[in-house]
Design a protein around this motif. Structure first.
Motif, PDB file in Angstrom:
ATOM      1  N   GLU A  32      -9.897   4.818   4.878  1.00  9.23           N
ATOM      2  CA  GLU A  32      -9.318   3.513   4.948  1.00  9.23           C
ATOM      3  C   GLU A  32     -10.292   2.462   5.024  1.00  9.23           C
ATOM      4  O   GLU A  32     -11.223   2.609   6.122  1.00  9.23           O
ATOM      5  CB  GLU A  32      -8.286   3.329   5.657  1.00  9.23           C
ATOM      6  CG  GLU A  32      -7.420   2.139   5.210  1.00  9.23           C
ATOM      7  CD  GLU A  32      -5.816   2.246   5.811  1.00  9.23           C
ATOM      8  OE1 GLU A  32      -5.534   3.237   6.349  1.00  9.23           O
ATOM      9  OE2 GLU A  32      -5.367   1.219   5.630  1.00  9.23           O
ATOM     10  N   GLU A  46     -10.899  -7.352  -1.878  1.00 11.86           N
ATOM     11  CA  GLU A  46     -10.417  -6.737  -2.809  1.00 11.86           C
ATOM     12  C   GLU A  46     -10.328  -7.471  -4.116  1.00 11.86           C
ATOM     13  O   GLU A  46      -9.977  -8.697  -4.107  1.00 11.86           O
ATOM     14  CB  GLU A  46      -8.784  -6.308  -2.413  1.00 11.86           C
ATOM     15  CG  GLU A  46      -8.046  -5.410  -3.462  1.00 11.86           C
ATOM     16  CD  GLU A  46      -6.924  -4.860  -2.933  1.00 11.86           C
ATOM     17  OE1 GLU A  46      -6.448  -3.902  -2.723  1.00 11.86           O
ATOM     18  OE2 GLU A  46      -5.923  -5.803  -3.203  1.00 11.86           O
ATOM     19  N   ARG A  89      -2.653   4.753  -8.571  1.00  9.29           N
ATOM     20  CA  ARG A  89      -4.004   5.465  -7.799  1.00  9.29           C
ATOM     21  C   ARG A  89      -4.179   6.974  -8.458  1.00  9.29           C
ATOM     22  O   ARG A  89      -5.210   7.239  -8.853  1.00  9.29           O
ATOM     23  CB  ARG A  89      -3.712   5.494  -6.284  1.00  9.29           C
ATOM     24  CG  ARG A  89      -5.038   6.184  -5.737  1.00  9.29           C
ATOM     25  CD  ARG A  89      -4.608   6.063  -4.254  1.00  9.29           C
ATOM     26  NE  ARG A  89      -5.882   6.634  -3.428  1.00  9.29           N
ATOM     27  CZ  ARG A  89      -5.783   8.076  -3.144  1.00  9.29           C
ATOM     28  NH1 ARG A  89      -4.842   8.831  -3.379  1.00  9.29           N
ATOM     29  NH2 ARG A  89      -6.793   8.544  -2.344  1.00  9.29           N
ATOM     30  N   TYR A 115      -8.436   1.118  -4.123  1.00  9.09           N
ATOM     31  CA  TYR A 115      -7.300   1.040  -3.631  1.00  9.09           C
ATOM     32  C   TYR A 115      -7.207   0.985  -1.957  1.00  9.09           C
ATOM     33  O   TYR A 115      -6.493   1.681  -1.120  1.00  9.09           O
ATOM     34  CB  TYR A 115      -6.324   2.226  -3.895  1.00  9.09           C
ATOM     35  CG  TYR A 115      -5.523   1.923  -5.156  1.00  9.09           C
ATOM     36  CD1 TYR A 115      -3.989   1.194  -4.809  1.00  9.09           C
ATOM     37  CD2 TYR A 115      -5.444   2.552  -6.332  1.00  9.09           C
ATOM     38  CE1 TYR A 115      -3.440   0.721  -6.017  1.00  9.09           C
ATOM     39  CE2 TYR A 115      -4.365   2.106  -7.226  1.00  9.09           C
ATOM     40  CZ  TYR A 115      -3.430   1.397  -7.107  1.00  9.09           C
ATOM     41  OH  TYR A 115      -2.576   1.094  -8.031  1.00  9.09           O
ATOM     42  N   GLY A 116      -8.030   0.229  -1.394  1.00 10.81           N
ATOM     43  CA  GLY A 116      -8.219   0.192   0.220  1.00 10.81           C
ATOM     44  C   GLY A 116      -8.983   1.049   0.773  1.00 10.81           C
ATOM     45  O   GLY A 116      -8.778   1.328   2.097  1.00 10.81           O
ATOM     46  N   HIS A 117      -9.439   2.149   0.146  1.00  9.42           N
ATOM     47  CA  HIS A 117     -10.286   3.279   0.679  1.00  9.42           C
ATOM     48  C   HIS A 117     -11.458   3.031   0.173  1.00  9.42           C
ATOM     49  O   HIS A 117     -11.839   2.808  -0.962  1.00  9.42           O
ATOM     50  CB  HIS A 117      -9.358   4.551   0.513  1.00  9.42           C
ATOM     51  CG  HIS A 117      -8.084   4.674   1.282  1.00  9.42           C
ATOM     52  ND1 HIS A 117      -6.978   3.964   0.932  1.00  9.42           N
ATOM     53  CD2 HIS A 117      -8.033   5.438   2.231  1.00  9.42           C
ATOM     54  CE1 HIS A 117      -6.005   4.093   1.787  1.00  9.42           C
ATOM     55  NE2 HIS A 117      -6.472   4.961   2.550  1.00  9.42           N
ATOM     56  N   GLY A 161     -11.034  -0.913   6.605  1.00  5.09           N
ATOM     57  CA  GLY A 161     -10.159  -1.985   7.227  1.00  5.09           C
ATOM     58  C   GLY A 161     -10.666  -3.617   6.697  1.00  5.09           C
ATOM     59  O   GLY A 161     -11.688  -3.707   6.272  1.00  5.09           O
ATOM     60  N   PRO A 179       0.752  -1.295  -0.186  1.00  7.34           N
ATOM     61  CA  PRO A 179      -0.057  -0.042  -0.011  1.00  7.34           C
ATOM     62  C   PRO A 179       0.881   1.308   0.081  1.00  7.34           C
ATOM     63  O   PRO A 179       0.441   2.307  -0.784  1.00  7.34           O
ATOM     64  CB  PRO A 179      -1.121  -0.207   1.284  1.00  7.34           C
ATOM     65  CG  PRO A 179      -0.925  -1.491   1.565  1.00  7.34           C
ATOM     66  CD  PRO A 179       0.215  -2.074   0.974  1.00  7.34           C
ATOM     67  N   HIS A 180       2.033   1.317   0.624  1.00  4.86           N
ATOM     68  CA  HIS A 180       2.645   2.656   0.847  1.00  4.86           C
ATOM     69  C   HIS A 180       3.407   3.130  -0.488  1.00  4.86           C
ATOM     70  O   HIS A 180       3.374   4.267  -0.857  1.00  4.86           O
ATOM     71  CB  HIS A 180       3.679   2.549   1.783  1.00  4.86           C
ATOM     72  CG  HIS A 180       4.831   1.735   1.434  1.00  4.86           C
ATOM     73  ND1 HIS A 180       4.958   0.440   1.923  1.00  4.86           N
ATOM     74  CD2 HIS A 180       6.174   1.812   0.819  1.00  4.86           C
ATOM     75  CE1 HIS A 180       5.939  -0.177   1.284  1.00  4.86           C
ATOM     76  NE2 HIS A 180       6.804   0.728   0.650  1.00  4.86           N
ATOM     77  N   GLU A 212      -8.663  12.037  -1.071  1.00  2.07           N
ATOM     78  CA  GLU A 212      -8.584  11.200   0.004  1.00  2.07           C
ATOM     79  C   GLU A 212     -10.048  10.867   0.610  1.00  2.07           C
ATOM     80  O   GLU A 212     -10.653  11.422   0.847  1.00  2.07           O
ATOM     81  CB  GLU A 212      -7.756  11.956   1.242  1.00  2.07           C
ATOM     82  CG  GLU A 212      -6.357  12.609   0.988  1.00  2.07           C
ATOM     83  CD  GLU A 212      -5.438  11.351   0.769  1.00  2.07           C
ATOM     84  OE1 GLU A 212      -5.555  10.323   1.458  1.00  2.07           O
ATOM     85  OE2 GLU A 212      -4.213  11.623   0.292  1.00  2.07           O
TER      86      GLU A 212
END
Ligand SMILES: Nc1nc2c(c(=O)[nH]1)N[C@H]1C(S)=C(S)[C@@H](COP(=O)(O)O)O[C@H]1N2
Ligand SMILES: [Mo]
Length: 320
Positions: free
Chosen positions: A54, A134, A76, A216-218, A56, A13-14, A51
């Motif tokens: 997130e 996902e 992204r 993207y996880g959000h 979880g 992710p980072h 933004e």
């Protein structure tokens, strides 16, 4: 050759937010015809970096077709800044800004029609139906560009099972919010509003048909269809209707906005088919956003093993 070089599709992710990758994607985009604005944005000019909260606990089921492997995920930044969403703008790189203030508080999705338990769900209700997964899918726009996108959501079938479809329900109709005060381009007539889409019931019940609430996880950003949209990876992108407020089980083929607008250009089925050209361009290849060369387009966008059985006996050139 992949624009992301040796970077694998499974990116921690980072790295999604890694400045270096983002500049690199921009440099590649610079070489692409007609993407000057995308290039500028990817290099930090007017780039909208939305933004959202997130998500979880995403699960990652490994069922066939659920996760593309061996193809780099589209950065992204590109997914956020290169959109089709005519309710906000007809400029792909203008949607993010035009949709930035779109509020989704109090959102409800009414599911009804030919079913035993018609229900209106709020977003918490939707979350309770199933944990979000996902899914890494190819996305192929009918305009011959494509991305690889890590969505979050669950199979639409899980929602439909809740309302218990009747046996005479043959199709599912979807409707986007109609609210010109919040969707400024709905005051123009570039399309008939609200945006409508539909699927045959067996398509809607296919596990790959994703009721999508994240990216993207959000949580989904406004420009990608917040708070809830469809993604049907074996079909052209326009079938993936955004910001859904209504889902109706029916016994007739539902209207589809683009199909009504230009039936000879945008079929109801709209299955990705490289051998059926659009009347104004070939569908044999595609520009993967972030890559330099073109890729061959795959039948059913590469999901034939999973979905071809839905269309056995159909002439796919007639029912495009
Ligand atoms: N309501 C609505 N849904 C829509 C559209 C739109 O204009 N309005 N555009 C479609 C098209 S043509 C594509 S390619 C995809 C683009 O999704 P993305 O911007 O998240 O990549 O959304 C689809 N869903
Ligand atoms: Mo599209």
């Amino acid at each position: 050759m992949s624009a992301m070089g040796d970077k694998d599709v499974v990116t921690p992710p980072h790295v999604y937010f890694n400045r270096r990758n983002f500049m690199r994607a921009g440099a590649i985009a610079a070489g692409m015809a007609g993407t000057g604005l995308l290039y500028r944005r990817l290099n930090g000019v007017d780039l909208v970096m939305t933004e959202t909260a997130e998500l979880g606990g995403l699960t990652r089921p490994a069922e066939p077709g659920f996760r593309v492997t061996g193809e780099a995920m589209t950065p992204r930044e590109s997914i956020l800044n290169y959109n089709n969403y005519y309710e906000f703008s007809t400029d792909k790189d203008g949607v993010a800004k035009a949709a930035a203030d779109f509020k989704t508080a109090g959102w409800k999705v009414a599911v009804g029609g030919l079913c035993h338990k018609p229900t209106t769900f709020d977003l918490d209700d939707l979350r309770r139906i199933s944990p979000a997964e996902e899914r890494v899918y190819r996305m192929r726009c009918v305009e011959a560009w494509s991305m690889v996108i890590p969505w979050a959501g669950y199979s639409l079938s899980k929602l439909l099972e809740r309302v218990q479809p009747m046996s005479d329900a043959t199709h599912v109709a979807f409707e986007t919010l109609l609210d010109p005060a919040r969707m400024p381009n709905q005051s123009t007539d570039v399309l008939d509003w609200p945006y409508l889409e539909g699927l045959r019931i067996d398509e809607a019940m296919h596990p790959l048909a994703l009721l999508t609430t994240g990216l993207y996880g959000h949580e989904l950003p406004p420009q990608d269809g917040a708070p809830v949209r469809m993604v049907i990876p074996w079909k052209y992108g326009f079938k993936g209707i955004k910001s859904i407020v209504k889902i109706t089980l029916t016994s007739m083929q539902p209207p589809s906005t683009w199909n009504k607008r230009a039936p000879d250009e945008y079929g109801f089925f709209a299955n990705v088919n490289p051998s059926h050209p659009h009347p104004r361009w070939s569908q044999a290849s595609e520009q993967r956003i972030g890559e330099s060369g073109r890729r061959k387009t795959l039948m059913f966008n590469g999901y034939g093993e999973q979905v071809a059985r839905l269309y056995s006996g159909m002439d796919l050139d007639v029912f495009f």
